[in-house]
Design a protein around this motif. Structure first.
Motif, PDB file in Angstrom:
ATOM      1  N   VAL A 164      -5.980  15.259   9.366  1.00 44.70           N
ATOM      2  CA  VAL A 164      -4.861  14.587   8.703  1.00 44.70           C
ATOM      3  C   VAL A 164      -4.372  15.533   7.628  1.00 44.70           C
ATOM      4  CG1 VAL A 164      -4.216  12.650   7.228  1.00 44.70           C
ATOM      5  CG2 VAL A 164      -5.719  12.257   9.174  1.00 44.70           C
ATOM      6  N   ASP A 165      -3.098  15.877   7.673  1.00 47.72           N
ATOM      7  CA  ASP A 165      -2.592  16.899   6.773  1.00 47.72           C
ATOM      8  C   ASP A 165      -1.363  16.386   6.037  1.00 47.72           C
ATOM      9  OD1 ASP A 165      -2.424  19.266   5.495  1.00 47.72           O
ATOM     10  OD2 ASP A 165      -1.559  20.388   7.172  1.00 47.72           O
ATOM     11  N   ASP A 166      -1.560  16.038   4.791  1.00 45.36           N
ATOM     12  CA  ASP A 166      -0.453  15.656   3.927  1.00 45.36           C
ATOM     13  C   ASP A 166       0.343  14.481   4.510  1.00 45.36           C
ATOM     14  OD1 ASP A 166       1.086  15.707   1.718  1.00 45.36           O
ATOM     15  OD2 ASP A 166       2.389  17.344   2.383  1.00 45.36           O
ATOM     16  N   VAL A 167      -0.337  13.374   4.688  1.00 43.67           N
ATOM     17  CA  VAL A 167       0.328  12.185   5.227  1.00 43.67           C
ATOM     18  C   VAL A 167       0.646  11.225   4.089  1.00 43.67           C
ATOM     19  CG1 VAL A 167      -0.070  10.093   6.596  1.00 43.67           C
ATOM     20  CG2 VAL A 167      -0.604  12.337   7.545  1.00 43.67           C
ATOM     21  N   SER A 168       1.911  10.846   3.978  1.00 39.90           N
ATOM     22  CA  SER A 168       2.329   9.890   2.962  1.00 39.90           C
ATOM     23  C   SER A 168       3.152   8.803   3.623  1.00 39.90           C
ATOM     24  CB  SER A 168       3.210  10.572   1.899  1.00 39.90           C
ATOM     25  OG  SER A 168       2.543  11.672   1.343  1.00 39.90           O
ATOM     26  N   PHE A 169       2.910   7.571   3.234  1.00 40.24           N
ATOM     27  CA  PHE A 169       3.762   6.472   3.702  1.00 40.24           C
ATOM     28  C   PHE A 169       3.490   5.252   2.853  1.00 40.24           C
ATOM     29  CE2 PHE A 169      -0.143   6.322   6.211  1.00 40.24           C
ATOM     30  CZ  PHE A 169      -0.506   4.986   6.167  1.00 40.24           C
TER      31      PHE A 169
ATOM     32  N   LEU B  45       0.855  -1.188   0.000  1.00 40.45           N
ATOM     33  CA  LEU B  45       0.000   0.000   0.000  1.00 40.45           C
ATOM     34  C   LEU B  45       0.892   1.240   0.000  1.00 40.45           C
ATOM     35  CD1 LEU B  45      -2.971   1.117   0.354  1.00 40.45           C
ATOM     36  CD2 LEU B  45      -2.440   1.286   2.776  1.00 40.45           C
ATOM     37  N   ILE B  46       0.596   2.139  -0.935  1.00 42.49           N
ATOM     38  CA  ILE B  46       1.284   3.436  -0.932  1.00 42.49           C
ATOM     39  C   ILE B  46       0.226   4.505  -0.677  1.00 42.49           C
ATOM     40  CG2 ILE B  46       2.676   5.071  -2.258  1.00 42.49           C
ATOM     41  CD1 ILE B  46       3.657   2.715  -3.935  1.00 42.49           C
ATOM     42  N   VAL B  47       0.495   5.352   0.289  1.00 42.56           N
ATOM     43  CA  VAL B  47      -0.418   6.437   0.621  1.00 42.56           C
ATOM     44  C   VAL B  47       0.281   7.730   0.244  1.00 42.56           C
ATOM     45  CG1 VAL B  47      -1.704   7.533   2.484  1.00 42.56           C
ATOM     46  CG2 VAL B  47      -1.308   5.071   2.530  1.00 42.56           C
ATOM     47  N   GLU B  48      -0.379   8.536  -0.588  1.00 45.22           N
ATOM     48  CA  GLU B  48       0.252   9.761  -1.102  1.00 45.22           C
ATOM     49  C   GLU B  48      -0.544  10.990  -0.703  1.00 45.22           C
ATOM     50  OE1 GLU B  48       3.840   9.510  -2.485  1.00 45.22           O
ATOM     51  OE2 GLU B  48       2.694  11.381  -2.680  1.00 45.22           O
ATOM     52  N   GLY B  49       0.049  11.856   0.076  1.00 42.24           N
ATOM     53  CA  GLY B  49      -0.546  13.176   0.355  1.00 42.24           C
ATOM     54  C   GLY B  49      -1.964  13.132   0.885  1.00 42.24           C
ATOM     55  N   LEU B  50      -2.239  12.201   1.782  1.00 46.10           N
ATOM     56  CA  LEU B  50      -3.586  12.061   2.340  1.00 46.10           C
ATOM     57  C   LEU B  50      -3.934  13.282   3.195  1.00 46.10           C
ATOM     58  CD1 LEU B  50      -5.593   9.730   2.083  1.00 46.10           C
ATOM     59  CD2 LEU B  50      -4.827   8.938   4.314  1.00 46.10           C
ATOM     60  N   LYS B  51      -5.136  13.816   2.983  1.00 47.62           N
ATOM     61  CA  LYS B  51      -5.509  15.030   3.690  1.00 47.62           C
ATOM     62  C   LYS B  51      -6.995  15.012   4.025  1.00 47.62           C
ATOM     63  CE  LYS B  51      -5.482  19.779   2.397  1.00 47.62           C
ATOM     64  NZ  LYS B  51      -4.855  20.796   1.570  1.00 47.62           N
ATOM     65  N   LYS B  52      -7.350  15.363   5.252  1.00 46.75           N
ATOM     66  CA  LYS B  52      -8.755  15.469   5.626  1.00 46.75           C
ATOM     67  C   LYS B  52      -8.925  16.590   6.640  1.00 46.75           C
ATOM     68  CE  LYS B  52     -13.090  14.364   5.743  1.00 46.75           C
ATOM     69  NZ  LYS B  52     -13.920  14.406   4.530  1.00 46.75           N
ATOM     70  N   TYR B  53      -9.701  17.590   6.255  1.00 41.83           N
ATOM     71  CA  TYR B  53     -10.049  18.668   7.178  1.00 41.83           C
ATOM     72  C   TYR B  53     -11.526  18.526   7.507  1.00 41.83           C
ATOM     73  CZ  TYR B  53      -5.733  21.195   5.912  1.00 41.83           C
ATOM     74  OH  TYR B  53      -4.434  21.553   5.713  1.00 41.83           O
ATOM     75  N   PHE B  54     -11.861  18.586   8.789  1.00 45.16           N
ATOM     76  CA  PHE B  54     -13.272  18.558   9.170  1.00 45.16           C
ATOM     77  C   PHE B  54     -13.731  19.976   9.484  1.00 45.16           C
ATOM     78  CE2 PHE B  54     -11.885  14.281  10.526  1.00 45.16           C
ATOM     79  CZ  PHE B  54     -12.773  13.543   9.787  1.00 45.16           C
ATOM     80  N   PRO B  55     -14.866  20.395   8.920  1.00 45.44           N
ATOM     81  CA  PRO B  55     -15.374  21.721   9.267  1.00 45.44           C
ATOM     82  C   PRO B  55     -15.949  21.710  10.685  1.00 45.44           C
ATOM     83  CG  PRO B  55     -16.901  20.590   7.819  1.00 45.44           C
ATOM     84  CD  PRO B  55     -15.708  19.699   7.951  1.00 45.44           C
ATOM     85  N   VAL B  56     -15.750  22.792  11.403  1.00 49.23           N
ATOM     86  CA  VAL B  56     -16.395  22.951  12.712  1.00 49.23           C
ATOM     87  C   VAL B  56     -17.494  23.972  12.526  1.00 49.23           C
ATOM     88  CG1 VAL B  56     -16.095  23.675  15.100  1.00 49.23           C
ATOM     89  CG2 VAL B  56     -14.247  22.495  13.918  1.00 49.23           C
ATOM     90  N   ARG B  57     -18.727  23.548  12.755  1.00 51.54           N
ATOM     91  CA  ARG B  57     -19.842  24.462  12.534  1.00 51.54           C
ATOM     92  C   ARG B  57     -20.327  25.033  13.846  1.00 51.54           C
ATOM     93  NH1 ARG B  57     -21.226  24.182   7.349  1.00 51.54           N
ATOM     94  NH2 ARG B  57     -20.504  22.344   6.231  1.00 51.54           N
ATOM     95  N   GLY B  58     -20.861  26.206  13.766  1.00 52.58           N
ATOM     96  CA  GLY B  58     -21.360  26.815  14.996  1.00 52.58           C
ATOM     97  C   GLY B  58     -22.118  28.069  14.683  1.00 52.58           C
ATOM     98  N   GLY B  59     -22.553  28.749  15.718  1.00 53.54           N
ATOM     99  CA  GLY B  59     -23.275  29.997  15.529  1.00 53.54           C
ATOM    100  C   GLY B  59     -24.714  29.728  15.141  1.00 53.54           C
TER     101      GLY B  59
END
Lengths: 356, 303, 329
Positions: A48-53, A22-36
């Motif tokens: 997860v910010d730019d994870v490769s392995f 398995l090659i993982v390239e530049g994996l990225k996940k941002y979760f929005p925080v909602r409010g108001g």
């Protein structure tokens, strides 16, 4: 440790032994925080910010880090249980999801996961044999054949099918349930198994039994493991290579011996020094690290560890460090030891924060 | 799998901590608990007898529920030939109550069944799909929630005109939103459990996951809620008939009977109270039965 | 070993029986220990061993169906026999407890400062502003950075480690002589866990506070304890100083637990395991509870309770195979 010689040839092998499973390239996940009032997005968790392995065939890759470091999100991203914002997977040479590669459902046959909570990961209304037989059944096996496979698997994970197959999850102990979860993960004959804190909730005497079982199954079934845990001792015991994560990024990776005996990143060193010593005469005297990990909602700029790092300099807040070979490579240093730190003096400072 | 050896004692799991008896299974356990619950057993028995009386009304009531006589108006309880008395047009109360149970139960249970199917489907869909689908379904339901249920039922009935089928339709519409909400809530909870994630990770289709993993875990809660709605539905449908919006005279129905006997309240108060007592007992029994089921199904699954 | 008078807490034959309709079971079965000022005793055990129940029994926090017998003498008076009103007074002022989950102990609608000050006002009757000043000192005492600002924080505004420190500050509010700690570091990250362990050790030394620390983690026990009591199926099976217990491993359960503890030195080898799983307290075997899992079990183990073999004050092993050192030494 690249255990190529120990890896048996698998008929499903496509890319050959040198091709990572398995090659993982530049994996990225941002979760929005909602409010108001209007439920608008007010912030972003950079989970997860730019994870490769890459995971090599037949090895155990350990992912270690504290809560909020993104290790469990990474597991769910790999299983496609949540969709990554960007980044790609290559499974045994085949890109996942692309027009020329393999589909996500094909990937899920080859890659399975064991969850931490042995109870909530089993359907409370199903006898365990049905839980294990479920996936093969849905993939077209006849009811009788699926059941037979489930019973074989139960036997393999050390539960006598005659005695246990009709049991419900609440009638088993934690260790027994986790064995059922392992059997369920193996039901589709995967090549890669992701173990997400799979032994963390077990009592110590039971944990050892399950770890032995995992090692035995790996050898018998020619498996590759991605072993995610916060427990530094367990990761050291079972892994061939280790990936250290901090606040959504990889800070250091390398062979387990190198990471544990010569950690280069100040965070890895602090983490290892925080480990209880198991020796009442060599108790920890000095705090390896103060404070809690920062909130992943607004992580520090540049190097995310800089706010807790005693070496931090101006460059650390400006430039994101990339994973590179350590600066003071000795002749015997392994070539696949990489560290994300700008400062040579920080990398070389091994021993300063060691246990007193 | 062929290369795998069979049961290997060397790797065997720990000796069992539990007795090795075969497990009774979830529904069997629920049944056993119900059998020990005297109150639920009693109310279920009462309900069953009401239903039997309704079905076999001609056997239990020899009098014609529609045949009146000016001579026999408003006879008290215990009158010869009319042991529960007669109403304002001289019809036998016992016969009317027996036949009235048919319409009252139909008017009470049918809306719940209809809303169970439609509301349950929408709720499970909204809960499992989440996102935009959920928002659309749930916001639509919120609109219905803005009106008190009895007012909404009256308004719909008024719009459609009176009659039994219109009353049933109106009540079905009234019950769909709460049914959707309850099914959405339990499904959303189930959907985030690890075993549903694990099923997704095994690459099976959404329909298969809902059928094997979600429904088995949410159906119980939804059914219990539906049972508790029946009591409300019986009261509401009786209320509609009372207002002249449901069943039309001279059909026997408890709500309608309550309305027409209302004028006789000073002459024969006990007779006039009988239809109300039937409504009260039936709806109370449904309520207690639903409570009993909820208790029995709340098996603490964690050891 | 300190003279008997220096013991600030002495627990004798503490027994907790849960009586329910389905039957009764003994969660704690005749536990004895005593602690001097500044001493840390760790009760080490797996889930269901009765270690948390022991603490809760001492605090009077068990539900009504729990039947507690025995004695727990705090500065000479038996707190198990106190009427509820007096027990409430003792709780917090003489003995405090901290938990695994600080959110359970902290009130979400009051600030940290208000909660600590409130506890001080209640127990000591001093003015609100004086109590607030003490609260600030306490937060500084548990090394919360920028304590003055943190005083005005609500529990949910703090990180896990900070909350744990705030709960410790609350527990210290009335200078208790005994602190009961129920797995306070189990939910924490390893870098935070070591901070809390060092803090508790330091507080116990400096304030002369006796600490009963409950954990399932041998590494944590090794870091914090002066003495260890290993608990299995409601009984202490081995007690002693931290060094004795971890080196001598006189009870087969202790030996098995330590041998099956994973560490990197065991790479590539199969781990030693204790076969089986802990017994259900509702169906304990007739003799030694560990007998069904014990590698060196003898016939006598299955028939009756094993003898308590003394190895000096505060050190004992509950096993037929244990031989007092005196015989050989």
């Amino acid at each position: 440790m690249f255990a190529a010689s120990q890896v048996k040839q698998d008929p499903r092998d496509r890319g050959g032994l040198a091709q990572p499973l398995l090659i993982v390239e530049g994996l990225k996940k941002y979760f929005p925080v909602r409010g108001g009032v209007l439920n608008r997005q007010v912030a972003t968790v950079q989970a997860v910010d730019d994870v490769s392995f890459s995971v090599r065939k037949g090895e155990v890759l350990g992912i270690v880090g504290e809560s909020g470091c993104g290790k469990s999100t990474t597991a769910r991203l790999l299983m496609q249980l949540i969709t990554p914002d960007s980044g790609g997977l290559v499974f045994d040479g085949d890109p996942v999801g692309g027009p020329r590669g393999i589909s996500i459902s094909e990937l899920r046959r080859q890659m399975q996961m064991v969850f931490q909570d042995s109870f909530s990961s089993l359907n409370p209304r199903m006898p365990i044999v049905d839980s294990i037989a479920y996936a093969p059944r849905m993939h077209g096996l006849s009811a009788a054949a699926a059941r037979e496979r489930a019973e074989t698997l139960l036997a393999q994970v050390g539960l006598n099918p005659r005695q246990y197959s009709r049991r419900y999850p609440h009638e088993l102990s934690g260790g027994q349930r986790q064995r059922v979860n392992i059997a369920r993960a193996l039901a589709l004959e995967p090549r890669l198994v992701i173990l997400d804190e799979a032994v963390s909730a077990l009592d110590k005497s039971v944990e050892a039994q399950v770890l032995n079982l995992l090692r035995e199954l790996k050898a018998r079934l020619n498996l590759t493991y991605l072993f995610i845990s916060h427990d530094l001792n367990v990761v050291e015991y079972i892994s061939d290579r280790v990936l250290v994560m901090y606040l959504g990024r990889v800070v250091e990776t390398g062979p387990v011996e190198a990471i544990y005996s010569r950690p280069r990143h100040p965070y890895t060193r602090a983490l290892l020094a925080s480990k209880p010593t198991l020796d009442p005469d060599r108790r920890t005297r000095h705090l390896p690290l103060t404070g809690d990990p920062p909130n992943p909602i607004n992580p520090p700029s540049g190097c995310r560890f800089r706010t807790r790092c005693s070496f931090a300099q101006a460059i650390c807040s400006e430039v994101i460090p990339s994973l590179l070979a350590p600066v003071d490579l000795g002749a015997d240093a392994p070539t696949d030891h990489l560290v994300a730190c700008h400062l040579p003096e920080a990398q070389a400072a091994f021993g300063e924060h060691d246990v007193a | 799998m062929a290369k795998l050896s069979a049961f290997d004692p060397a790797l065997a799991a720990p000796a069992d901590v539990l007795p090795a008896q075969p497990s009774p299974g979830y529904w069997k356990a629920v049944g056993q608990r119900l059998l020990r619950d005297k109150v639920t057993l009693a109310v279920t028995a009462i309900l069953l007898s009401i239903i039997i009386i309704a079905i076999f009304a001609p056997v239990f009531a020899i009098q014609d529920p529609l045949a009146g006589s000016v001579m026999r108006r408003l006879k008290p309880i215990g009158t010869e030939g009319h042991w529960l008395g007669t109403d304002e047009t001289g019809r036998d109360i016992w016969a009317r109550l027996c036949y009235g149970a048919r319409l009252s139960l139909i008017a009470g249970m049918t809306p719940v069944m209809i809303s169970l199917v439609i509301g349950g489907f929408l709720g499970v869909t909204a809960g499992y799909m989440g996102g935009l689908v959920n928002t659309m379904i749930m916001r639509t339901m919120d609109v219905f929630y803005a009106f008190p249920s009895i007012l909404l039922a009256i308004a719909i009935c008024g719009l459609l005109g009176n009659g039994l089928s219109n009353a049933i339709l109106a009540l079905s519409i009234v019950f769909i939103p709460p049914m959707v909400r309850i099914s959405e809530t339990v499904t959303t909870q189930a959907r985030h459990l690890d075993f549903v994630e694990a099923a997704r990770a095994s690459g099976t289709t959404t329909m298969q996951i809902i059928r094997y993993h979600v429904l088995s875990n949410v159906l119980g809660a939804i059914l219990v809620y539906a049972t508790s709605l029946i009591s409300l539905s019986i009261i509401l449908s009786a209320g509609l008939s009372f207002l002249g919006l449901g069943v039309t005279p001279p059909q026997p129905e408890w709500g309608l009977m309550l309305n027409s006997l209302r004028q006789a309240i000073y002459v024969q108060p006990l007779v006039a109270a009988l239809p109300g007592a039937c409504i009260f007992v039936t709806s109370m029994c449904f309520n207690l039965m639903s409570d009993g089921f909820r208790g029995a199904m709340d098996v603490k699954l964690n050891k | 070993m300190l003279p008997e008078t220096d013991k600030i807490i002495e627990v004798e034959d503490l027994t907790v029986e849960f009586r329910k309709r389905e039957g009764s079971l003994f969660a704690v079965n005749g536990v004895n220990f005593s602690l001097a000022r500044g001493e840390v005793l760790t009760i080490l055990g797996e889930s269901g061993s009765g270690k948390s129940v022991t603490l809760k029994a001492m605090m009077g926090l068990l539900p009504g169906y729990a039947h507690v017998t025995g004695q727990a003498r705090l500065n000479g008076k038996n707190i198990l026999a106190l009427p509820p009103a007096e027990l409430t007074k003792v709780r917090g002022s003489e003995v405090s407890m901290i938990f695994q989950e600080p959110m359970a102990a902290l009130d979400p609608v009051y600030t940290i400062g208000e909660q600590i000050a409130e506890a001080i006002v209640q127990h000591e009757g001093i003015s609100k502003s004086a109590a607030m000043k003490r609260a600030l000192e306490l937060l500084e005492r548990v090394s919360i950075p920028s304590a003055a600002r943190r005083l005005k924080n609500y529990p949910h505004e703090m990180s896990g480690g900070m909350r744990q420190r705030a709960m410790i500050a609350l527990a210290l509010a009335c200078s208790p002589t005994v602190l009961l700690a129920d797995e306070p570091t189990t939910a924490l990250d390893v870098t935070v866990q070591i901070q809390i362990l060092l803090l508790l050790r330091q507080l116990s030394e400096e304030l002369g506070m006796a600490v009963v620390f409950v954990t399932h983690d041998i590494g944590v026990a090794a870091e914090i304890s002066d003495r260890i009591a290993v608990m299995y199926a409601g009984r202490f099976v081995e007690t002693g100083t931290v060094r004795e217990v971890m080196r001598e491993r006189r009870h087969p359960y202790t030996a098995g637990l330590l041998a099956s503890t994973v560490h990197g030195g065991l790479r590539g080898q199969d781990l030693e395991t204790i076969p089986g799983a802990p017994p259900s307290l509702a169906a304990l075997p007739p003799g030694c509870a560990f007998a069904p899992r014990c590698r060196s079990v003898q016939e006598t183990c299955r028939s009756g309770q094993p003898p308590v073999v003394d190895f000096g004050p505060g050190t004992m092993v509950r096993c037929v195979r244990a031989v007092p050192q005196m015989a050989f030494a």
